[in-house]
Design a protein around this motif. Sequence first.
Motif, PDB file in Angstrom:
ATOM      1  N   GLN A  34      61.620  54.040 109.380  1.00 24.61           N
ATOM      2  CA  GLN A  34      60.387  54.541 109.857  1.00 24.61           C
ATOM      3  C   GLN A  34      59.239  54.324 108.780  1.00 24.61           C
ATOM      4  N   VAL A  35      59.340  53.720 108.178  1.00 23.43           N
ATOM      5  CA  VAL A  35      58.375  53.660 106.717  1.00 23.43           C
ATOM      6  C   VAL A  35      57.733  52.165 106.633  1.00 23.43           C
ATOM      7  N   GLU A  36      56.575  52.183 105.796  1.00 21.30           N
ATOM      8  CA  GLU A  36      55.833  50.995 105.655  1.00 21.30           C
ATOM      9  C   GLU A  36      55.397  51.015 104.375  1.00 21.30           C
ATOM     10  N   LEU A  37      54.928  50.222 103.426  1.00 22.69           N
ATOM     11  CA  LEU A  37      54.691  50.226 102.097  1.00 22.69           C
ATOM     12  C   LEU A  37      53.188  49.441 102.013  1.00 22.69           C
ATOM     13  N   PRO A  38      52.051  50.087 101.785  1.00 15.09           N
ATOM     14  CA  PRO A  38      50.839  49.108 101.429  1.00 15.09           C
ATOM     15  C   PRO A  38      51.231  48.454 100.097  1.00 15.09           C
ATOM     16  N   LEU A  39      50.855  47.158 100.088  1.00 15.77           N
ATOM     17  CA  LEU A  39      50.959  46.474  98.872  1.00 15.77           C
ATOM     18  C   LEU A  39      49.745  46.119  97.851  1.00 15.77           C
ATOM     19  N   THR A  40      48.571  46.581  98.606  1.00 23.89           N
ATOM     20  CA  THR A  40      47.354  46.897  97.854  1.00 23.89           C
ATOM     21  C   THR A  40      46.752  48.260  98.351  1.00 23.89           C
TER      22      THR A  40
ATOM     23  N   ASP B 239      44.736  38.096  96.961  1.00 25.64           N
ATOM     24  CA  ASP B 239      45.115  39.253  96.377  1.00 25.64           C
ATOM     25  C   ASP B 239      45.898  39.292  95.442  1.00 25.64           C
ATOM     26  N   PHE B 240      46.761  38.268  95.228  1.00 26.30           N
ATOM     27  CA  PHE B 240      47.942  38.347  94.384  1.00 26.30           C
ATOM     28  C   PHE B 240      48.156  37.166  93.423  1.00 26.30           C
ATOM     29  N   ARG B 241      48.611  37.285  92.301  1.00 24.06           N
ATOM     30  CA  ARG B 241      48.908  36.207  91.347  1.00 24.06           C
ATOM     31  C   ARG B 241      50.194  35.801  91.459  1.00 24.06           C
ATOM     32  N   TYR B 242      51.070  36.789  91.534  1.00 23.23           N
ATOM     33  CA  TYR B 242      52.658  36.637  91.356  1.00 23.23           C
ATOM     34  C   TYR B 242      53.215  37.889  92.024  1.00 23.23           C
ATOM     35  N   TRP B 243      54.229  37.672  92.652  1.00 21.65           N
ATOM     36  CA  TRP B 243      55.325  38.725  92.804  1.00 21.65           C
ATOM     37  C   TRP B 243      56.769  38.356  93.204  1.00 21.65           C
TER      38      TRP B 243
ATOM     39  N   VAL C 241      51.689  41.415  90.555  1.00 22.14           N
ATOM     40  CA  VAL C 241      50.620  41.420  89.854  1.00 22.14           C
ATOM     41  C   VAL C 241      49.338  40.905  90.642  1.00 22.14           C
ATOM     42  N   ARG C 242      48.506  41.764  91.139  1.00 23.45           N
ATOM     43  CA  ARG C 242      47.325  41.644  91.882  1.00 23.45           C
ATOM     44  C   ARG C 242      46.124  40.711  91.336  1.00 23.45           C
ATOM     45  N   MET C 243      45.303  40.192  91.735  1.00 24.65           N
ATOM     46  CA  MET C 243      44.236  39.520  91.018  1.00 24.65           C
ATOM     47  C   MET C 243      43.425  40.242  90.313  1.00 24.65           C
ATOM     48  N   ASP C 244      43.231  41.746  90.600  1.00 22.78           N
ATOM     49  CA  ASP C 244      42.238  42.395  89.770  1.00 22.78           C
ATOM     50  C   ASP C 244      43.168  42.962  88.540  1.00 22.78           C
ATOM     51  N   GLY C 245      44.455  42.391  88.259  1.00 20.24           N
ATOM     52  CA  GLY C 245      45.172  42.993  87.120  1.00 20.24           C
ATOM     53  C   GLY C 245      46.128  44.042  87.184  1.00 20.24           C
TER      54      GLY C 245
ATOM     55  N   LEU D 159      57.469  34.487  94.007  1.00 24.78           N
ATOM     56  CA  LEU D 159      56.118  34.010  94.603  1.00 24.78           C
ATOM     57  C   LEU D 159      55.056  33.636  93.413  1.00 24.78           C
ATOM     58  N   ASP D 160      54.724  32.390  93.074  1.00 22.92           N
ATOM     59  CA  ASP D 160      53.678  32.127  91.971  1.00 22.92           C
ATOM     60  C   ASP D 160      52.396  31.880  92.928  1.00 22.92           C
ATOM     61  N   LEU D 161      51.692  32.681  93.242  1.00 21.44           N
ATOM     62  CA  LEU D 161      50.401  32.184  94.040  1.00 21.44           C
ATOM     63  C   LEU D 161      49.261  31.608  93.183  1.00 21.44           C
ATOM     64  N   THR D 162      49.352  31.645  91.669  1.00 17.39           N
ATOM     65  CA  THR D 162      48.487  30.984  91.075  1.00 17.39           C
ATOM     66  C   THR D 162      48.838  29.444  91.193  1.00 17.39           C
ATOM     67  N   ARG D 163      49.934  29.029  91.440  1.00 16.58           N
ATOM     68  CA  ARG D 163      50.360  27.802  91.556  1.00 16.58           C
ATOM     69  C   ARG D 163      50.002  27.478  93.028  1.00 16.58           C
TER      70      ARG D 163
END
Length: 306
Positions: A121-127, A172-176, A194-198, A276-280
Amino acid sequence: MPSNGYAWWYIDGLSDDGGRAVSVIAFIGSVFSPWYAWSGRRNPANHVCINVATYGPGGRFTMTDRGTSALRQSRDCLTVGPSSMRWEDGRLIIEINEISSPPLISRVRGRITVTPTALTQVELPLTPEGTHIWRPFGPTSTIEVDLDAPGWQWTGHGYFDANFGTRALEQDFRYWTWGRYPVRGGSTCFYDAVRMDGSSLAAAVHFDADGQAQTIPLPPKAKMRRSLWQVARDTRADAGYQPHQVKPMLDAPFYSRSAVKTQLDGEETVGVHEALDLTRFRMGLLKPMLAVRVPRRARWHFNDAP
């Protein structure tokens, strides 16, 4: 669902003998589809698919981007073209009828059944803004695979979750990295980003067999060997333990999925790990490459063949 939004439902499983694995992702607003990106992400329902990948002897990869005419939804069932998933009597039943991508073009057909020990019954905001949400429905599950191919009838431990968002991942993300590992009495999941804002996300959650969730102290990060496409990888492990890949699964220029052995609280375990490399992924060159593996079929009709 807003423009630029997405929802995906993810299932994976590893066979009891460790020789085979499977993953299934149903997308509305297919986040890795070049066609959705090229459309300006205006209409998520016009870019839907059920991605099926099998790993082991005779493994195949299917991911067809379909239009709005292919999508049907109800409270307990999601249908995308010739494939579907439905919730029935405490089980998630996935009916597959797809054609695999080049170079091994063939039909992938059959049924996968996932039975969670309990639903969470849970969820996690990633941002912090809640633009991306992780919802682990059945982190401790069994899986039964019954596909129309020799050797693709097996059982093992499985997993079922979902992610929902109102913005593109690469906004919103660079890498996860993410990992789920069966352990005594349940399972443990890790999410690091790692989010885009560092800023960063570092989460560790243990789920017992009854679906109760508890945040736990984070084990140290441990680097792993890079993937074949040189995607950087790490996961969590007891101090001094070196986690390692025991089975390759999906390997792409921006993404790696594999079966990984690690140690948690003195217990060795094999689970599924992704990086997942979102920069690439933001690189323009990748979209035409992906289009070869992700064909577009905009005008599906339910009396069509796959």
